[in-house]
Design a protein around this motif. Sequence first.
Motif, short mmCIF file in Angstrom:
data_model
loop_
_atom_site.label_atom_id
_atom_site.label_comp_id
_atom_site.label_asym_id
_atom_site.label_seq_id
_atom_site.Cartn_x
_atom_site.Cartn_y
_atom_site.Cartn_z
N ALA A 664 0.96 -1.15 -0.03
CA ALA A 664 -0.08 -0.11 0.04
C ALA A 664 1.03 1.24 -0.11
O ALA A 664 2.25 1.20 0.44
CB ALA A 664 -0.99 0.09 1.20
N VAL A 665 0.18 2.32 -0.23
CA VAL A 665 1.07 3.65 -0.42
C VAL A 665 0.22 4.49 0.71
O VAL A 665 -0.78 4.82 0.70
CB VAL A 665 0.71 4.49 -1.79
N ILE A 666 1.02 5.22 1.46
CA ILE A 666 0.67 6.03 2.59
C ILE A 666 1.04 7.57 2.37
O ILE A 666 1.94 7.58 1.94
CB ILE A 666 0.89 5.69 3.94
N THR A 667 0.18 8.59 2.92
CA THR A 667 0.64 9.98 2.66
C THR A 667 1.61 10.44 3.67
O THR A 667 1.71 9.69 4.66
CB THR A 667 -0.40 10.80 2.50
N GLN A 668 2.42 11.35 3.36
CA GLN A 668 3.75 11.56 3.81
C GLN A 668 3.47 12.17 5.43
O GLN A 668 4.20 11.48 6.40
CB GLN A 668 4.56 12.81 3.18
N LYS A 669 2.54 12.85 5.45
CA LYS A 669 2.30 13.26 7.12
C LYS A 669 2.21 12.30 8.18
O LYS A 669 2.55 12.29 9.17
CB LYS A 669 1.15 14.51 7.22
N MET A 670 1.13 11.20 7.70
CA MET A 670 0.95 10.10 8.60
C MET A 670 2.18 9.23 8.72
O MET A 670 2.26 8.66 9.85
CB MET A 670 -0.20 9.10 7.92
N ALA A 671 3.00 9.06 7.60
CA ALA A 671 4.30 8.34 7.75
C ALA A 671 5.17 9.00 8.87
O ALA A 671 5.62 8.34 9.48
CB ALA A 671 4.88 8.24 6.22
N GLU A 672 5.22 10.48 8.63
CA GLU A 672 6.19 11.14 9.63
C GLU A 672 5.54 10.82 10.90
O GLU A 672 6.64 10.70 12.02
CB GLU A 672 6.37 12.53 8.97
N PHE A 673 4.28 11.09 11.18
CA PHE A 673 3.79 11.08 12.55
C PHE A 673 3.97 9.68 13.18
O PHE A 673 4.37 9.60 14.51
CB PHE A 673 2.13 11.29 12.50
N TYR A 674 4.09 8.54 12.49
CA TYR A 674 4.19 7.11 13.13
C TYR A 674 5.64 6.84 12.82
O TYR A 674 5.83 5.53 13.09
CB TYR A 674 3.09 6.30 12.53
N ASN A 675 6.48 7.72 11.91
CA ASN A 675 7.73 7.08 11.64
C ASN A 675 7.64 5.89 10.97
O ASN A 675 8.35 4.90 11.25
CB ASN A 675 8.62 6.78 13.03
N ILE A 676 6.77 6.01 9.76
CA ILE A 676 6.64 4.88 8.82
C ILE A 676 7.70 4.97 7.77
O ILE A 676 7.82 6.12 7.17
CB ILE A 676 5.17 4.72 8.54
N LYS A 677 8.48 3.98 7.35
CA LYS A 677 9.39 4.02 6.24
C LYS A 677 8.82 3.07 5.17
O LYS A 677 8.20 2.02 5.71
CB LYS A 677 10.59 3.79 6.69
N LYS A 678 9.35 3.38 4.04
CA LYS A 678 8.97 2.22 3.00
C LYS A 678 9.65 1.01 3.27
O LYS A 678 10.70 0.61 3.85
CB LYS A 678 9.74 2.72 1.70
N GLY A 679 8.85 -0.11 3.07
CA GLY A 679 9.10 -1.66 3.51
C GLY A 679 8.61 -1.98 4.85
O GLY A 679 8.94 -3.24 5.09
N ASP A 680 8.03 -0.95 5.61
CA ASP A 680 7.62 -1.32 6.85
C ASP A 680 6.29 -1.91 6.92
O ASP A 680 5.53 -1.73 6.17
CB ASP A 680 7.41 -0.12 7.84
N THR A 681 5.84 -2.62 7.95
CA THR A 681 4.60 -3.36 8.08
C THR A 681 3.44 -2.50 9.00
O THR A 681 4.36 -1.95 10.06
CB THR A 681 4.38 -4.81 8.63
N LEU A 682 2.27 -2.37 8.67
CA LEU A 682 1.44 -1.47 9.42
C LEU A 682 0.09 -2.26 9.82
O LEU A 682 -0.23 -3.05 8.93
CB LEU A 682 1.40 -0.18 8.58
N LEU A 683 -0.03 -1.99 11.22
CA LEU A 683 -1.45 -2.65 11.41
C LEU A 683 -2.48 -1.34 11.28
O LEU A 683 -2.48 -0.11 11.62
CB LEU A 683 -1.40 -3.10 13.03
N ILE A 684 -3.61 -1.62 10.58
CA ILE A 684 -4.85 -0.64 10.69
C ILE A 684 -6.03 -1.33 11.18
O ILE A 684 -6.11 -2.69 10.97
CB ILE A 684 -4.97 -0.26 9.25
N TYR A 685 -6.87 -0.80 11.43
CA TYR A 685 -8.19 -1.17 11.66
C TYR A 685 -9.38 -0.61 10.88
O TYR A 685 -9.26 0.78 10.62
CB TYR A 685 -8.73 -0.73 13.17
N ASP A 686 -10.27 -1.49 10.10
CA ASP A 686 -11.10 -0.95 9.11
C ASP A 686 -12.41 -0.44 9.71
O ASP A 686 -12.32 -0.35 10.95
CB ASP A 686 -11.33 -2.25 7.97
N SER A 687 -13.45 -0.11 9.00
CA SER A 687 -14.44 0.41 9.55
C SER A 687 -15.37 -0.41 10.43
O SER A 687 -16.04 -0.15 11.19
CB SER A 687 -15.40 1.05 8.21
N LYS A 688 -15.20 -1.75 10.16
CA LYS A 688 -15.57 -2.60 11.01
C LYS A 688 -14.74 -3.20 12.29
O LYS A 688 -15.08 -4.09 12.98
CB LYS A 688 -15.93 -3.90 10.35
#
Length: 905
Positions: A664-688
């Motif tokens: 997936a592709v994430i936008t820059q501010k959210m990547a900076e906020f959570y210190n996310i870099k290319k190649g990282d894995t990320l946990l998200i919670y969907d609308s359910k």
Amino acid sequence: MKNKTYLKATFREIVKSKGRFIAIILIIFLGTLLYVGIKTTQPVLDHSVDVYIKERKLSDLQVISTGGITNADKVALDDIVGLSIETGYQFFYADAKKNEVIQVFSYDQKNDQNHLAITSGTLPKEDNEIILDNLAKKEGYKIGDTYTINKQDQLKNTQFKIVGFASSPLFISEIERGYANIGNGSISYFAYLPKKLFKAEVESVLYLSFANLKKYETYSSAYKKQLAKNTALIEAKLSKRPAERLKEIKENAVEKLQTEKEKIATGKKELEKAQTQLQLAKDKLTQEETQINLLPEAQKTAAQNQLTAERKKLATSEAILEKSQSKIATGTAEIKKTEDTIKNMKKIVYRYNDRFDNVGFQEFGSLSDRIAAIADVFPVFFFFIAALITFTTMTRMVEENRREIGTLKALGYTKVEIAKKYVIYSLLAASVGLVLGVISGTNFLPRIIFYLMSDRYTFNEAYVFYDWDPILKAVIAFLIATLGSALLVLTKELREKPAQLLQQKAPKPGKRIILEYITPLWSRLSFNQKVSYRNLLRYKARMLMAIIGIAGCTGLMLAGFGLKDSLSSVAAKQFGPIIDYEGIISLENDLPAADVTDMNHALTNDKHVTSFIASHNETVEIRRKDKATQSLTLMVPKTKKEFESYVHLHRKGNKNFFLTDTGAVITQKMAEFYNIKKGDTLLIYDSKQQQQQIKITGIAQNYLGSFLYMSPSYYEKVTNQKFSTNSFLFKSNKMTTKEEDNFAQMLLDTKKVVNTTFISRQIETQNQSITNLNAIVWILVILSGLLAFVVLYNLTNINISERVRELSTIKVLGFFDNEVTMYIVRENIIFTIFGIVTGFGVGRVLTQFILNKASMENMVFPLVIKPAAYLYAGGLTIVFTLIVMLVTHFKLKHINMIDALKSNE
């Protein structure tokens, strides 16, 4: 007597050097005014809103249920201490003829929350009276007009008399009123009616107010933290209510359905009985017809007339029976439809809206935060320059008076007595500047900024108070700059013996400068130019201080213009270069495939739409223990190749890249906020609220909002769900506002669309929001310009006072007035050029630093400084230099050469 004489000498010093004294006061005044004023602005803005909403008793939380609010909801919250509960009605009404959408609220004089502020007229008292939003005035409505709401299923009346106009604390914005899922999708204004006029058995909303929040200001972190706890408690208390309410609705519906079934069954029995009776009547009529034929002619006419009458009655009965049959058939169909509705009844949803969900609240808070971010950087730098120049001025003043200090020591004055003069001088200058700066900064800047932006909001009074934190910091800093600098130099000077102090300080020895080694250049310079360049490099401290002062002021002005350019460039950077579509059409939840196909056909045939792409959009969350939970929009296009023409993904440096099926592709501010870099894995919670683990394969530039982009195949892989269309991104021909409204209403009328969001509206809202900051930027630019002028004047004044003997000497040697002026001005020109060039670099760094501080989770400000900004900042500095040159020229013309040359004697 001795002290009295010395005190007089102190005030003579002030009169004698009034230019320097006034300059110190002005520098301290400007520094304090901007620092205290801007630092106080956010607290004043936030406090003013808090006073307004506390006067209007705005609810802390609203609970809205899709199944309505019942007494059981209130009972579930009864045991919460300090909770005030009120209920009310609200619904949306669309007037297609006027292309208006109105949000209608109930009004009850007994209510203690959400008080209306009457701007004209009165509150509704009778059943046929209505009060409208102030925005309705702009639509041409007047007190006394008849107003129609044709909503007979909701209201007991349809015609109302307008008795007043008001503002509501539920809407602090004077520009917008939010969105609805009917009409053109945009709420035009609100209306309030007496509560007793509403027909519905259940109310629509719970208004909640908490006693434990009253001691906090709305925008404070303490309020937000406690509100989050309170909301969690309310959600826990009402967690079972959606299922219970659904059960209640179903049971009520089943009960009504059973009654209807019984009525239908009874009706069928009565119908069968009536049909039997009708058949008997028909048989009887046939027998009578046969008997009439056997009657004599004299009796036959009367019998036939009677028979005709009976036939008419029979026809009427047959018609009644047919209607009954039709009614029973319709009732049976309705029962079937109701049974299907009960079977497919959707889950009841309870929505929890706090104050920050109210229209205008979030925007105002964001604006206030941006002002605070600017206040954390710009005034501090401004303040630093002012303090630095003040420190230099006081230091030079003490050094100039070393012979006087030596004389006083020789006459027997103690160190404390000698220091007293400079302490008084410093304290007097600092006190006057600080007092004027604190009073002006606190009372004027926050008020000016408040009233410049007040036309966008319903509140119109600024509640100013003295914020002691910045005031104390200003006092400490300028006392160090004035009193501290004087005492620092005095400590050094007073260590020396009177004989050393009485001697003129030996000038720095002359030495060859670097330019002299460049023979072709040096040989072409005139004598005056050579002297100027030698003086520049001989007194490096003076040169550095002048360049730092000019660079600082130029940098401040450039940062002011740069902020204006950068803040106004957000929409231009986002819409077009990144977002390249005209709007988003959001569909109803779980729309059948056939309906999605119908929407495809409708958009294909629409004259405005040039192209569109199906998409799956939903709100997802990122949660981490060490960070606040953040929401972002997940966007999954149906075809990733086609998506490239709707959203242009750029890395830093504007390098294009595309969606892949591996992540997936994430936008820059959210990547900076959570210190996310290319190649990282990320946990998200969907609308359910289902947890998904994704891989980040790209970080995209973005300025407004936060997004997560996935290809359809990767989405299906990580969620184990089939791609489903719930929205369309569309491109269109340019539409007017009216055409956009009509297009949105056409889509809503299909009953398949929830809302249509136009990019043009987002651009307009963004530009209006940024307009509020322009006034602040102009204030910063003007004050920076004033500081630049005072600094230039002060530095030139110091330069002249230090070199008065030197200037008198060259005047005695026959230099003309213009030549003497150029002797100083030539140095100032060089200082100014170096200062401007250095200031451009300082201004750029300062602008970037402020923008980084002002950026938020959902907004990033690009660094944009247009050529005009450099021209204005540099040009103003040059203009100020020219004015100072003119003042310097007249000052140098009136130097008393004899007094200056014998000052050492």
